[in-house]
Write a protein that holds these residues in place. Structure first.
Motif, mmCIF file in Angstrom:
data_model
loop_
_atom_site.group_PDB
_atom_site.id
_atom_site.type_symbol
_atom_site.label_atom_id
_atom_site.label_comp_id
_atom_site.label_asym_id
_atom_site.label_seq_id
_atom_site.Cartn_x
_atom_site.Cartn_y
_atom_site.Cartn_z
ATOM 1 N N CYS A 117 5.076 -19.310 29.202
ATOM 2 C CA CYS A 117 4.893 -17.908 28.836
ATOM 3 C C CYS A 117 6.112 -17.126 29.300
ATOM 4 O O CYS A 117 6.564 -17.280 30.437
ATOM 5 N N VAL A 118 6.640 -16.302 28.417
ATOM 6 C CA VAL A 118 7.804 -15.490 28.750
ATOM 7 C C VAL A 118 7.329 -14.272 29.520
ATOM 8 O O VAL A 118 6.589 -13.446 29.003
ATOM 9 N N SER A 119 7.756 -14.164 30.780
ATOM 10 C CA SER A 119 7.387 -12.995 31.579
ATOM 11 C C SER A 119 8.441 -11.903 31.466
ATOM 12 O O SER A 119 8.148 -10.737 31.704
ATOM 13 N N TYR A 120 9.677 -12.272 31.106
ATOM 14 C CA TYR A 120 10.728 -11.287 30.847
ATOM 15 C C TYR A 120 11.697 -11.885 29.846
ATOM 16 O O TYR A 120 12.085 -13.055 29.964
ATOM 17 N N ALA A 121 12.111 -11.084 28.874
ATOM 18 C CA ALA A 121 13.116 -11.518 27.909
ATOM 19 C C ALA A 121 14.070 -10.370 27.646
ATOM 20 O O ALA A 121 13.661 -9.292 27.217
ATOM 21 N N GLY A 122 15.346 -10.577 27.956
ATOM 22 C CA GLY A 122 16.395 -9.607 27.676
ATOM 23 C C GLY A 122 17.502 -10.287 26.900
ATOM 24 O O GLY A 122 17.392 -11.463 26.543
ATOM 25 N N SER A 123 18.574 -9.576 26.648
ATOM 26 C CA SER A 123 19.667 -10.148 25.861
ATOM 27 C C SER A 123 20.434 -11.217 26.629
ATOM 28 O O SER A 123 21.007 -12.115 26.044
ATOM 29 N N ASP A 124 20.438 -11.141 27.967
ATOM 30 C CA ASP A 124 21.214 -12.110 28.741
ATOM 31 C C ASP A 124 20.406 -12.816 29.814
ATOM 32 O O ASP A 124 20.959 -13.524 30.648
ATOM 33 N N LEU A 125 19.073 -12.692 29.778
ATOM 34 C CA LEU A 125 18.241 -13.306 30.806
ATOM 35 C C LEU A 125 16.824 -13.469 30.277
ATOM 36 O O LEU A 125 16.300 -12.582 29.610
ATOM 37 N N MET A 126 16.227 -14.639 30.554
ATOM 38 C CA MET A 126 14.838 -14.875 30.173
ATOM 39 C C MET A 126 14.143 -15.582 31.335
ATOM 40 O O MET A 126 14.717 -16.488 31.936
ATOM 41 N N GLU A 127 12.929 -15.146 31.647
ATOM 42 C CA GLU A 127 12.139 -15.790 32.684
ATOM 43 C C GLU A 127 10.901 -16.380 32.029
ATOM 44 O O GLU A 127 10.171 -15.677 31.336
ATOM 45 N N VAL A 128 10.697 -17.677 32.236
ATOM 46 C CA VAL A 128 9.585 -18.386 31.613
ATOM 47 C C VAL A 128 8.735 -19.012 32.705
ATOM 48 O O VAL A 128 9.249 -19.702 33.585
ATOM 49 N N SER A 129 7.421 -18.767 32.647
ATOM 50 C CA SER A 129 6.470 -19.378 33.581
ATOM 51 C C SER A 129 5.796 -20.545 32.876
ATOM 52 O O SER A 129 5.508 -20.487 31.686
ATOM 53 N N PHE A 130 5.527 -21.605 33.626
ATOM 54 C CA PHE A 130 4.839 -22.760 33.062
ATOM 55 C C PHE A 130 3.959 -23.379 34.133
ATOM 56 O O PHE A 130 4.138 -23.126 35.323
ATOM 57 N N GLU A 131 2.974 -24.184 33.713
ATOM 58 C CA GLU A 131 2.015 -24.738 34.667
ATOM 59 C C GLU A 131 2.239 -26.205 34.960
ATOM 60 O O GLU A 131 2.005 -26.653 36.072
ATOM 61 N N GLU A 132 2.674 -26.968 33.997
ATOM 62 C CA GLU A 132 2.833 -28.404 34.217
ATOM 63 C C GLU A 132 4.166 -28.705 34.909
ATOM 64 O O GLU A 132 5.143 -27.980 34.728
ATOM 65 N N PRO A 133 4.206 -29.741 35.738
ATOM 66 C CA PRO A 133 5.459 -30.085 36.417
ATOM 67 C C PRO A 133 6.526 -30.522 35.413
ATOM 68 O O PRO A 133 6.213 -31.077 34.362
ATOM 69 N N SER A 134 7.780 -30.252 35.745
ATOM 70 C CA SER A 134 8.856 -30.605 34.821
ATOM 71 C C SER A 134 9.988 -31.304 35.572
ATOM 72 O O SER A 134 10.060 -31.262 36.794
ATOM 73 N N THR A 135 10.853 -31.918 34.802
ATOM 74 C CA THR A 135 12.041 -32.570 35.371
ATOM 75 C C THR A 135 13.284 -31.737 35.099
ATOM 76 O O THR A 135 14.397 -32.230 35.212
ATOM 77 N N ILE A 136 13.100 -30.489 34.729
ATOM 78 C CA ILE A 136 14.213 -29.601 34.394
ATOM 79 C C ILE A 136 14.901 -29.167 35.682
ATOM 80 O O ILE A 136 14.257 -28.840 36.669
ATOM 81 N N SER A 137 16.235 -29.192 35.669
ATOM 82 C CA SER A 137 16.994 -28.755 36.844
ATOM 83 C C SER A 137 18.065 -27.746 36.427
ATOM 84 O O SER A 137 18.337 -27.571 35.243
ATOM 85 N N GLY A 138 18.665 -27.087 37.399
ATOM 86 C CA GLY A 138 19.673 -26.066 37.149
ATOM 87 C C GLY A 138 20.849 -26.601 36.350
ATOM 88 O O GLY A 138 21.348 -27.687 36.615
ATOM 89 N N GLY A 139 21.284 -25.841 35.360
ATOM 90 C CA GLY A 139 22.409 -26.230 34.516
ATOM 91 C C GLY A 139 22.007 -26.972 33.254
ATOM 92 O O GLY A 139 22.812 -27.126 32.340
ATOM 93 N N ASP A 140 20.765 -27.467 33.184
ATOM 94 C CA ASP A 140 20.303 -28.205 32.004
ATOM 95 C C ASP A 140 20.221 -27.294 30.785
ATOM 96 O O ASP A 140 19.943 -26.099 30.898
ATOM 97 N N SER A 141 20.434 -27.884 29.617
ATOM 98 C CA SER A 141 20.263 -27.171 28.355
ATOM 99 C C SER A 141 18.839 -27.374 27.860
ATOM 100 O O SER A 141 18.297 -28.485 27.957
ATOM 101 N N VAL A 142 18.243 -26.313 27.357
ATOM 102 C CA VAL A 142 16.916 -26.379 26.763
ATOM 103 C C VAL A 142 16.925 -25.579 25.468
ATOM 104 O O VAL A 142 17.725 -24.671 25.300
ATOM 105 N N ILE A 143 16.044 -25.953 24.565
ATOM 106 C CA ILE A 143 15.855 -25.180 23.340
ATOM 107 C C ILE A 143 14.522 -24.463 23.484
ATOM 108 O O ILE A 143 13.489 -25.097 23.712
ATOM 109 N N CYS A 144 14.555 -23.151 23.391
ATOM 110 C CA CYS A 144 13.353 -22.317 23.478
ATOM 111 C C CYS A 144 12.956 -21.927 22.066
ATOM 112 O O CYS A 144 13.778 -21.442 21.306
ATOM 113 N N PHE A 145 11.674 -22.136 21.741
ATOM 114 C CA PHE A 145 11.258 -21.779 20.389
ATOM 115 C C PHE A 145 9.807 -21.331 20.368
ATOM 116 O O PHE A 145 9.003 -21.689 21.219
#
Length: 193
Positions: A16-44
């Motif tokens: 769930c997007v808790s904040y979305a701006g032109s240069d910053l987005m904050e996304v909350s999620f519940e399940e554990p992830s293997t995502i780390s700093g610097g990784d590329s993700v596609i948000c859709f």
């Protein structure tokens, strides 16, 4: 909150997007992830699809910035040759800083005020001529509640009315300090806006 899905290395995470701006987005999620700093993700979602990079990871949140953000072009210049007479038609985005730190050389510590940062390095101000040109300094820079410790090489000096403004490229910085610096820059820009 808007529902957003994140695609990372073939796995889809719901968030769930808790904040979305032109240069910053904050996304909350519940399940554990293997995502780390610097990784590329596609948000859709149903309306958009955006390539982002992870700036900060916590247990339940990700802070994301656009994949082509200038903040990810800031890095150590160790393997590149410094060109003092670079093309003046080429300009780079600069971030304003207003933080304090030190330059350490052998047993001497000099207090400085860091005033800018770009992919070329730091700008800082000192009130005397004690800083050596083309010299590697150990530094300490205060980023909110933490301190980072990059090595910098001072490359130029500009005498101003009441101070001297120096420019220094980043010679070496640890990956964790670089992530702290990037996060600090983005949060400072966010607070100003």
């Amino acid at each position: 909150m808007n529902v957003m899905q994140l695609l990372h290395k073939g796995k889809v995470y719901n968030g769930c997007v808790s904040y979305a701006g032109s240069d910053l987005m904050e996304v909350s999620f519940e399940e554990p992830s293997t995502i780390s700093g610097g990784d590329s993700v596609i948000c859709f979602n149903f309306q958009e699809r955006v390539q982002m990079r992870v700036l900060q990871v916590s247990r339940s949140k990700l802070v994301l910035v656009p994949a082509d953000s200038e903040v990810f072009k800031i890095q150590a210049q160790r393997d590149t040759n410094y060109d003092m007479y670079r093309d003046e038609d080429v300009s780079f985005s600069s971030y304003k800083l207003n933080t304090y730190g030190t330059l350490n050389d052998d047993f001497k510590t000099t207090a400085v005020r860091y005033c800018s940062l770009s992919r070329l390095g730091f700008g800082f101000k000192v009130n005397d001529f004690s800083v050596k040109m083309n010299h590697v300094y150990d530094t300490m820079i205060i980023c909110d509640d933490e301190a980072i410790h990059p090595k910098i090489i001072v490359r130029y000096a500009h005498i101003q009315e009441r101070t001297i403004r120096y420019g220094a490229e980043i010679h070496a910085i640890s990956p964790s300090d670089l992530n702290k610096l990037r996060y600090y820059i983005i949060t400072q820009q966010f607070r100003e806006n």
